[in-house]
Motif scaffolding. Structure first.
Motif, short mmCIF file in Angstrom:
data_model
loop_
_atom_site.label_atom_id
_atom_site.label_comp_id
_atom_site.label_asym_id
_atom_site.label_seq_id
_atom_site.Cartn_x
_atom_site.Cartn_y
_atom_site.Cartn_z
N GLN A 99 48.54 -44.17 16.62
CA GLN A 99 48.55 -43.69 15.23
C GLN A 99 47.88 -44.69 14.31
O GLN A 99 47.36 -44.32 13.25
N THR A 106 51.03 -46.15 20.12
CA THR A 106 50.84 -44.71 20.38
C THR A 106 49.53 -44.17 19.81
O THR A 106 49.28 -42.97 19.87
N VAL A 146 56.35 -39.39 22.97
CA VAL A 146 56.77 -40.11 21.76
C VAL A 146 57.91 -39.35 21.08
O VAL A 146 57.82 -38.13 20.89
N GLN A 151 47.09 -40.80 25.55
CA GLN A 151 48.04 -39.91 24.88
C GLN A 151 48.43 -38.72 25.75
O GLN A 151 49.46 -38.10 25.53
N ALA A 152 47.62 -38.42 26.75
CA ALA A 152 47.98 -37.35 27.69
C ALA A 152 49.12 -37.78 28.60
O ALA A 152 49.78 -36.94 29.21
N ARG A 206 60.83 -32.67 23.74
CA ARG A 206 59.39 -32.59 23.47
C ARG A 206 58.66 -33.80 24.05
O ARG A 206 57.56 -33.68 24.59
N PHE A 238 53.68 -27.49 21.87
CA PHE A 238 53.28 -28.86 22.21
C PHE A 238 52.80 -28.96 23.66
O PHE A 238 51.89 -29.74 23.96
N ASN A 245 60.25 -34.48 13.02
CA ASN A 245 59.03 -33.73 12.71
C ASN A 245 58.81 -32.56 13.68
O ASN A 245 57.94 -32.58 14.54
N LEU A 246 59.65 -31.55 13.49
CA LEU A 246 59.56 -30.33 14.29
C LEU A 246 59.14 -29.18 13.38
O LEU A 246 59.31 -29.26 12.16
N TYR A 247 58.66 -28.10 13.98
CA TYR A 247 58.33 -26.90 13.20
C TYR A 247 59.61 -26.08 13.05
O TYR A 247 60.03 -25.40 13.98
N PHE A 298 59.90 -39.55 17.59
CA PHE A 298 59.78 -40.20 16.29
C PHE A 298 61.13 -40.37 15.61
O PHE A 298 62.10 -39.69 15.93
#
Lengths: 293, 356
Positions: free
Chosen positions: A59, A57, A87, A82-83, A150, A107, A93-95, A89
């Motif tokens: 990273q 991905t 992914v 990446q477009a 997402r 996003f 890892n959300l807001y 995870f």
């Protein structure tokens, strides 16, 4: 956007390696994933699965080898790749101060997408009713489903899912597994990282066993089980003294059928089951350790 | 740079910041408290020396002193005990007292004048009082002092007589710095949360690049800090003198603390760690602002601190009517420090993100 191959594999990994300081995490692994295929990376914790996904991905950059995603080179065309990937995870890892809708809209804007109808996407993960609630108030399962939504924002050509159902309730797990099948049916390649052998067995078209950074075996789950597992019939019967006895008859033997017939005729049967090897059995045969080790 | 991505991250950060009760609370409370502190401080300096006196038979002389000498006010007491009490209590602003004995006017005697001062009175005041007593002795006796000196005072710079820098004005740089520090911590916390929750990882597997992420954070930190310091300066009457120079200094100050925020946010491992890191960096940077409270006391090494130029610009523009030509050296130094701190913060954050 870079040139995209429409006929080749969705993902082509050739001899990639990665080390953390002196520790070799991934050791020259290679595989390909076809469009629409669900490919499972199966291995215990610390086997190198997450490091592999991080390289796929963008990273992490592999110390050796090459990765081509949708025909594009991961080193030189990372932004274009990446477009077109999604992914999900392992970390949630959300807001959390934002609502589900706000998370998705944010996003989406990173992909340059105007998300006018977040609710229909949330509906796919059964979160439409909680669309305007802050993620801080979500359960673990709800957060995982939102992460899945997402990952689908940009209608990706490849989905990378890292332990997507780990520790989830059955309802959330089924929702996510259903989405994985839908995306595969749409034509998206899915790379699924898991240490859950049942999930890999039920979802993946092919699995690769990964241990200590190396791929030990790679094939369809059924083929692996047939090659390396042992089928048998397990019989529970009441003995002459009234105790329950258990007999296992391997089906590979020449007289297996006779043994089963004799048992059925002569014993006071309680239960009789056919058994086949699990992916865990096959993994143990290869790695000398279990998936939960 | 992808400006669409930078704008999206900036807007997201605004939402996250506005919903963080802790930072909204300390931002508002900080602003209110600093403004209140400013207005509670004295806005002028009383330059008059209030002197208590006990004397007998010298009314004419003292009446003349009180009326003729600007900056000296004589308050007379009947007894020495009353005078002592007034000096001790600071009644009517009396900082010192002189008790002249009854035989002060008697010829041929060597009278002793009792001088009462509080422990807090600077030593130079005490010497001045002793000198005044001697002068009075010469005046009363009608004789000339051994040497009659004529002095000519030349004031270099702005003559501050009657227009001293008030404590309010001296506090301006420190208050501005406090506000910038609060916003440094807010930015550091925003970055640290992104790193700890790995939301930055989710951002960086999209077309967003690390440079976009860092640019958005720098923009957020600078705008937050600048907005708040501009509000503060407006509310504490800070925009006097050469406003463009002051604005430039504040913009550079906001950029500099953004660099500190990037550095602290990417270095600390948790909330407490981030706060400690931010404080560890900011406390030395506060020294020039404290130095402005005590003019003339700053050591030479303070001039190399990154915030020295900022403090000089605020103090210079608001109290000395300094202009671009007076402050260009300080502003150049401030700009150089901005580049250093922003660069350092960017490098550390980039490394931190790369190792996630």
């Amino acid at each position: 956007m870079g040139q995209v191959s429409s006929t080749g594999p969705a993902l082509a990994v050739d001899s990639i390696s990665y080390s953390y300081s002196d520790t070799l995490a991934v050791d020259s692994i290679s595989f390909e994933v076809a469009p629409g295929e669900i490919f499972g990376l199966l291995g215990p914790n610390g086997a190198g699965k997450s490091t592999t996904v991080k390289m796929l991905t963008g990273q992490l950059s592999p110390s050796a080898g090459s990765i081509h995603v949708l025909g594009m080179d991961a080193r030189s065309q990372l932004a274009d790749i990446q477009a077109r990937i999604g992914v999900c995870f392992e970390e949630k890892n959300l807001y959390t101060a934002m609502t589900a809708t706000e998370n998705l809209k944010f996003f989406a804007s990173l992909f340059g997408i105007k998300l006018h109808d977040a609710r229909s996407l949330l509906d796919r993960v059964d979160l439409a009713a909680r669309a305007d609630d802050r993620v801080a108030d979500y359960s673990k399962g709800m957060r995982q489903r939102l992460m899945m939504a997402r990952a689908l924002l940009n209608t990706p050509d490849i989905l990378f899912l890292d332990e997507p159902t780990d520790g989830l309730d059955p309802v959330s797990a089924r929702t996510i597994q259903g989405l994985i099948k839908e995306e595969s049916a749409r034509g998206a390649a899915v790379v699924l990282t898991t240490h859950d052998m049942y999930e890999a067995d039920s979802l993946a078209d092919r699995v690769a066993f990964i241990n200590q950074g190396s791929i030990l075996a790679m094939d369809a789950p059924e083929a692996l089980k047939l090659q390396h597992g042992q089928r048998s019939v397990r019989i529970r019967a009441r003995g002459k003294d009234g105790d329950v006895e258990e007999i296992v008859i391997p089906l590979e033997g020449e007289d297996a059928a006779d043994q089963v017939q004799r048992a059925v005729a002569e014993l006071d049967l309680l239960t009789i089951h056919t058994e086949e090897a699990t992916l865990e059995d096959v993994f143990v045969a290869y790695a000398g350790r279990g998936l939960d080790a | 740079m992808n400006f669409g991505v930078i704008s999206a991250i900036f807007r997201k950060d605004l939402i996250v910041f506005s919903r963080d009760r802790f930072y909204v609370f300390i931002t508002i409370i900080g602003l209110v408290a600093f403004v209140a502190m400013y207005w509670l401080l004295p806005d002028s300096v009383d330059e008059t020396i209030h002197l208590g006196v006990v004397q007998t038979g010298m009314d004419t002389l003292f009446d003349g002193l009180g009326a003729g000498d600007q900056g000296l006010e004589i308050v007379e007491f009947d007894t020495v005990d009353q005078l002592r009490g007034a000096v001790e209590d600071g009644t009517d602003g009396i900082v010192a007292g002189m008790a002249f004995p009854e035989d002060f006017l008697d010829p041929g005697t060597k009278p002793t004048v009792d001088l009462f001062v509080t422990a807090a009175l600077p030593a130079e005041y005490e010497k001045a009082m002793e000198g005044l007593a001697s002068q009075l002795g010469f005046l009363v006796s009608g004789t000339e002092p051994p040497i009659d000196l004529a002095t000519h005072t030349v004031v270099l710079g702005i003559d501050r007589v009657g227009n001293q820098v008030s404590l309010q004005e001296q506090m301006r740089p420190l208050l501005a710095f406090f506000v910038l520090m609060v916003e440094t911590m807010a930015l550091a916390s925003l970055i640290s949360t992104e790193v700890q929750l790995r939301t930055v990882t989710a951002v960086l597997v999209t077309p967003a690049r690390t440079r976009d992420f860092i640019a958005a954070k720098a923009l957020m930190g600078t705008i937050l800090a600048l907005t708040e310091v501009l509000i503060l300066m407006t509310l504490i009457r800070g925009f006097v003198g050469d406003v463009p120079v002051l604005l430039l200094a504040l913009v550079l100050g906001a950029l500099m603390v953004t660099g500190v925020g990037l550095l602290a946010g990417s270095s600390g491992r948790d909330f407490i760690g981030v706060m400690l890191m931010a404080l560890a960096i900011m406390i030395p940077l506060m020294i020039p602002a404290f130095g402005a409270l005590f003019p003339g006391t700053a050591a030479t090494w303070i001039k190399v601190l990154p915030t020295y130029g900022l403090v000089q610009a605020i103090v210079g523009v608001t109290t000395r009517a300094a202009s671009w030509s007076d402050l260009s050296g300080d502003l150049a130094m401030l700009a150089a420090w901005c580049l250093v701190l922003l660069g350092l913060g960017t490098v550390v954050l980039r490394r931190r993100v790369a190792t996630l």
